[in-house]
Design a protein around this motif. Structure first.
Motif, PDB file in Angstrom:
ATOM      1  N   UNK A   1      10.319  28.086  57.062  1.00 53.85           N
ATOM      2  CA  UNK A   1       9.373  26.975  57.442  1.00 53.85           C
ATOM      3  C   UNK A   1       9.736  25.624  56.992  1.00 53.85           C
ATOM      4  N   UNK A   2       9.113  24.723  57.931  1.00 51.27           N
ATOM      5  CA  UNK A   2       9.079  23.235  57.576  1.00 51.27           C
ATOM      6  C   UNK A   2       7.936  22.760  57.635  1.00 51.27           C
ATOM      7  N   UNK A   3       7.360  22.109  56.716  1.00 52.62           N
ATOM      8  CA  UNK A   3       5.866  21.481  56.567  1.00 52.62           C
ATOM      9  C   UNK A   3       6.061  19.981  56.689  1.00 52.62           C
ATOM     10  N   UNK A   4       5.492  19.074  57.543  1.00 53.77           N
ATOM     11  CA  UNK A   4       5.423  17.694  57.791  1.00 53.77           C
ATOM     12  C   UNK A   4       3.855  17.359  57.447  1.00 53.77           C
ATOM     13  N   UNK A   5       3.508  16.367  56.877  1.00 47.67           N
ATOM     14  CA  UNK A   5       2.322  15.462  56.915  1.00 47.67           C
ATOM     15  C   UNK A   5       2.370  14.294  57.729  1.00 47.67           C
ATOM     16  N   UNK A   6       1.221  14.009  58.554  1.00 53.27           N
ATOM     17  CA  UNK A   6       1.404  12.535  59.227  1.00 53.27           C
ATOM     18  C   UNK A   6       0.148  11.822  58.830  1.00 53.27           C
ATOM     19  N   UNK A   7       0.222  10.586  58.400  1.00 56.08           N
ATOM     20  CA  UNK A   7      -0.829   9.979  57.744  1.00 56.08           C
ATOM     21  C   UNK A   7      -1.525   8.819  58.561  1.00 56.08           C
ATOM     22  N   UNK A   8      -2.619   8.614  58.825  1.00 56.84           N
ATOM     23  CA  UNK A   8      -3.425   7.619  59.953  1.00 56.84           C
ATOM     24  C   UNK A   8      -4.457   7.131  59.195  1.00 56.84           C
ATOM     25  N   UNK A   9      -4.659   5.896  59.178  1.00 56.80           N
ATOM     26  CA  UNK A   9      -5.941   5.058  58.898  1.00 56.80           C
ATOM     27  C   UNK A   9      -6.847   4.712  60.262  1.00 56.80           C
ATOM     28  N   UNK A  10      -7.862   4.809  60.292  1.00 61.01           N
ATOM     29  CA  UNK A  10      -8.755   4.054  61.182  1.00 61.01           C
ATOM     30  C   UNK A  10      -9.899   3.042  60.761  1.00 61.01           C
ATOM     31  N   UNK A  11      -9.389   2.780  59.490  1.00 58.52           N
ATOM     32  CA  UNK A  11     -10.189   1.640  58.841  1.00 58.52           C
ATOM     33  C   UNK A  11     -10.085   0.448  59.630  1.00 58.52           C
ATOM     34  N   UNK A  12     -11.040  -0.480  59.834  1.00 56.32           N
ATOM     35  CA  UNK A  12     -11.385  -1.609  60.628  1.00 56.32           C
ATOM     36  C   UNK A  12     -10.065  -2.703  60.285  1.00 56.32           C
ATOM     37  N   UNK A  13      -9.784  -2.757  59.114  1.00 58.31           N
ATOM     38  CA  UNK A  13      -8.978  -3.717  58.670  1.00 58.31           C
ATOM     39  C   UNK A  13      -7.265  -3.089  58.504  1.00 58.31           C
ATOM     40  N   UNK A  14      -6.958  -1.886  58.965  1.00 57.17           N
ATOM     41  CA  UNK A  14      -5.707  -1.687  59.035  1.00 57.17           C
ATOM     42  C   UNK A  14      -5.295  -0.606  57.596  1.00 57.17           C
ATOM     43  N   UNK A  15      -3.885  -0.620  57.376  1.00 54.35           N
ATOM     44  CA  UNK A  15      -3.562  -0.056  56.179  1.00 54.35           C
ATOM     45  C   UNK A  15      -3.444  -0.975  55.231  1.00 54.35           C
ATOM     46  N   UNK A  16      -3.726  -0.351  53.970  1.00 52.98           N
ATOM     47  CA  UNK A  16      -3.245  -1.238  52.717  1.00 52.98           C
ATOM     48  C   UNK A  16      -2.197  -1.780  52.559  1.00 52.98           C
ATOM     49  N   UNK A  17      -1.633  -2.768  52.323  1.00 54.86           N
ATOM     50  CA  UNK A  17      -0.467  -3.440  52.020  1.00 54.86           C
ATOM     51  C   UNK A  17       0.700  -2.330  51.411  1.00 54.86           C
ATOM     52  N   UNK A  18       0.236  -1.976  50.263  1.00 50.90           N
ATOM     53  CA  UNK A  18       1.073  -0.974  49.677  1.00 50.90           C
ATOM     54  C   UNK A  18       1.418   0.533  50.402  1.00 50.90           C
ATOM     55  N   UNK A  19       0.718   0.578  51.150  1.00 54.75           N
ATOM     56  CA  UNK A  19       0.830   2.195  52.000  1.00 54.75           C
ATOM     57  C   UNK A  19       1.296   1.836  53.466  1.00 54.75           C
ATOM     58  N   UNK A  20       1.601   0.452  53.972  1.00 58.27           N
ATOM     59  CA  UNK A  20       1.903   0.155  55.206  1.00 58.27           C
ATOM     60  C   UNK A  20       3.123   1.098  55.813  1.00 58.27           C
ATOM     61  N   UNK A  21       3.866   1.307  54.738  1.00 58.80           N
ATOM     62  CA  UNK A  21       5.335   2.230  55.195  1.00 58.80           C
ATOM     63  C   UNK A  21       5.286   3.555  55.594  1.00 58.80           C
ATOM     64  N   UNK A  22       3.969   4.109  55.257  1.00 58.84           N
ATOM     65  CA  UNK A  22       4.011   5.580  55.309  1.00 58.84           C
ATOM     66  C   UNK A  22       2.492   6.024  56.016  1.00 58.84           C
ATOM     67  N   UNK A  23       1.652   4.869  56.421  1.00 60.14           N
ATOM     68  CA  UNK A  23       0.449   5.129  56.975  1.00 60.14           C
ATOM     69  C   UNK A  23       0.386   4.539  58.323  1.00 60.14           C
ATOM     70  N   UNK A  24      -0.026   5.015  59.517  1.00 60.19           N
ATOM     71  CA  UNK A  24      -0.255   4.495  60.789  1.00 60.19           C
ATOM     72  C   UNK A  24      -1.684   3.907  60.942  1.00 60.19           C
ATOM     73  N   UNK A  25      -1.739   2.554  61.146  1.00 64.32           N
ATOM     74  CA  UNK A  25      -3.183   1.919  61.596  1.00 64.32           C
ATOM     75  C   UNK A  25      -3.375   2.331  62.787  1.00 64.32           C
ATOM     76  N   UNK A  26      -4.362   2.980  63.068  1.00 61.46           N
ATOM     77  CA  UNK A  26      -5.008   3.410  64.321  1.00 61.46           C
ATOM     78  C   UNK A  26      -6.161   2.376  64.637  1.00 61.46           C
ATOM     79  N   UNK A  27      -6.285   1.742  66.156  1.00 61.34           N
ATOM     80  CA  UNK A  27      -7.250   0.682  66.151  1.00 61.34           C
ATOM     81  C   UNK A  27      -8.427   1.247  66.784  1.00 61.34           C
ATOM     82  N   UNK A  28      -8.759   2.647  66.791  1.00 60.14           N
ATOM     83  CA  UNK A  28      -9.747   3.208  67.311  1.00 60.14           C
ATOM     84  C   UNK A  28     -10.455   4.244  66.208  1.00 60.14           C
ATOM     85  N   UNK A  29     -11.719   4.336  66.071  1.00 57.01           N
ATOM     86  CA  UNK A  29     -12.540   5.454  65.375  1.00 57.01           C
ATOM     87  C   UNK A  29     -12.032   6.812  65.753  1.00 57.01           C
TER      88      UNK A  29
END
Length: 276
Positions: A115-143
């Motif tokens: 098997x292969x296991x992946x994780x995908x990270x998303x934030x729906x926070x209105x301010x977007x991704x924290x600066x230190x996590x911007x490389x591995x978290x997608x900022x989503x513009x909708x709740x």
């Protein structure tokens, strides 16, 4: 011919500044950096047969990547006590080899995998991704609704033809068995999709995530992602989620090393090209 030995390497990397895994003559890639570094330590051409479990695309990260390579037994015996540290000193900071393990000659990082296991990270926070996590978290513009995401995910679990979610390759099957697909919201508010399968075709994971996100934010019905499984061609309606939110976190292998060759033979019969 010199006697050679096979090593398993457990590798982590920040994919931001890499053009994917595979060696490309004019681009910086994970495999290219690894080979260059090992050549510096062991001599040019000492390493052969570098094979990876999942050839990640440009921008995709890994905390649990696995590859194998062959090198002269004499070189391994000479350097094995200090090779890991020597490689660590020479590698750039965005790639690490965490372990080097001697394995049987029939171990195949790609075809012996279960098997292969992946994780995908998303934030729906209105301010977007924290600066230190911007490389591995997608900022989503909708709740995003966690329950809706999990309903959409449940319809994609099992063995299906994922042609609607794959970049088809000639003579390659798009049938895959997804054994796990679910979402959680961590205490920091980050949404994490965990996706596990025997293998993935190219762009499949990010395509699945892209479809589920449109169900999670209410723009599509929760049954829409699974409804696409009836199609036999890639769907132009599916938006591929950006690479930077995706991380390869684990690759599984048989517990018994005696099963490596059997698993590899079985996988080769099932499919020729395997992309992750």
């Amino acid at each position: 011919m010199d006697e050679r030995i096979r090593l398993r390497l457990d590798v982590s990397y920040d994919g931001t500044d890499f053009s994917g895994w595979a060696v490309q003559p004019t681009r910086r890639t994970v495999a290219g950096v690894l080979v260059e570094t090992l050549d510096l330590v062991l001599g040019a051409g000492a390493v052969t047969g570098l094979t990876v479990a999942g050839r990640t695309d440009a921008g995709v990260h890994a905390t649990g990547q696995v590859c194998h390579l062959d090198l002269p037994t004499l070189a391994w015996r000479e350097h094995q006590g200090r090779l890991l540290r020597r490689v660590a000193r020479l590698l750039p900071g965005d790639v690490r080899v965490r372990a080097m393990t001697e394995v049987p000659a029939d171990f195949d990082a790609r075809f012996s995998a279960t098997f292969r296991r992946y994780e995908y990270r998303v934030t729906d926070a209105p301010w977007g991704a924290e600066p230190l996590r911007r490389r591995d978290i997608l900022a989503w513009s909708r709740p995003l609704d966690l329950a809706a995401l999990n309903v959409a995910a449940a319809g994609l679990v099992g063995e299906h033809d994922f042609a609607a979610y794959c970049r088809r390759k000639e003579n390659a099957t798009t049938v895959r068995e997804v054994t796990r697909l679910d979402w959680r919201r961590d205490p920091d508010g980050i949404l994490v999709a965990t996706v596990q399968a025997d293998a993935f075709c190219q762009a499949m994971v990010r395509s699945l995530v892209g479809a589920m996100l449109t169900a999670g934010d209410g723009r599509r019905p929760v049954a829409w992602p699974s409804g696409l499984l009836a199609r036999r061609e890639r769907s132009s309606e599916v938006t591929v989620a950006p690479a930077h939110g995706l991380t390869l976190v684990a690759v599984g292998y048989p517990d018994d090393p005696a099963e490596y060759a059997h698993r590899a033979d079985r996988t080769r019969r099932l499919r020729l090209p395997v992309e992750s």
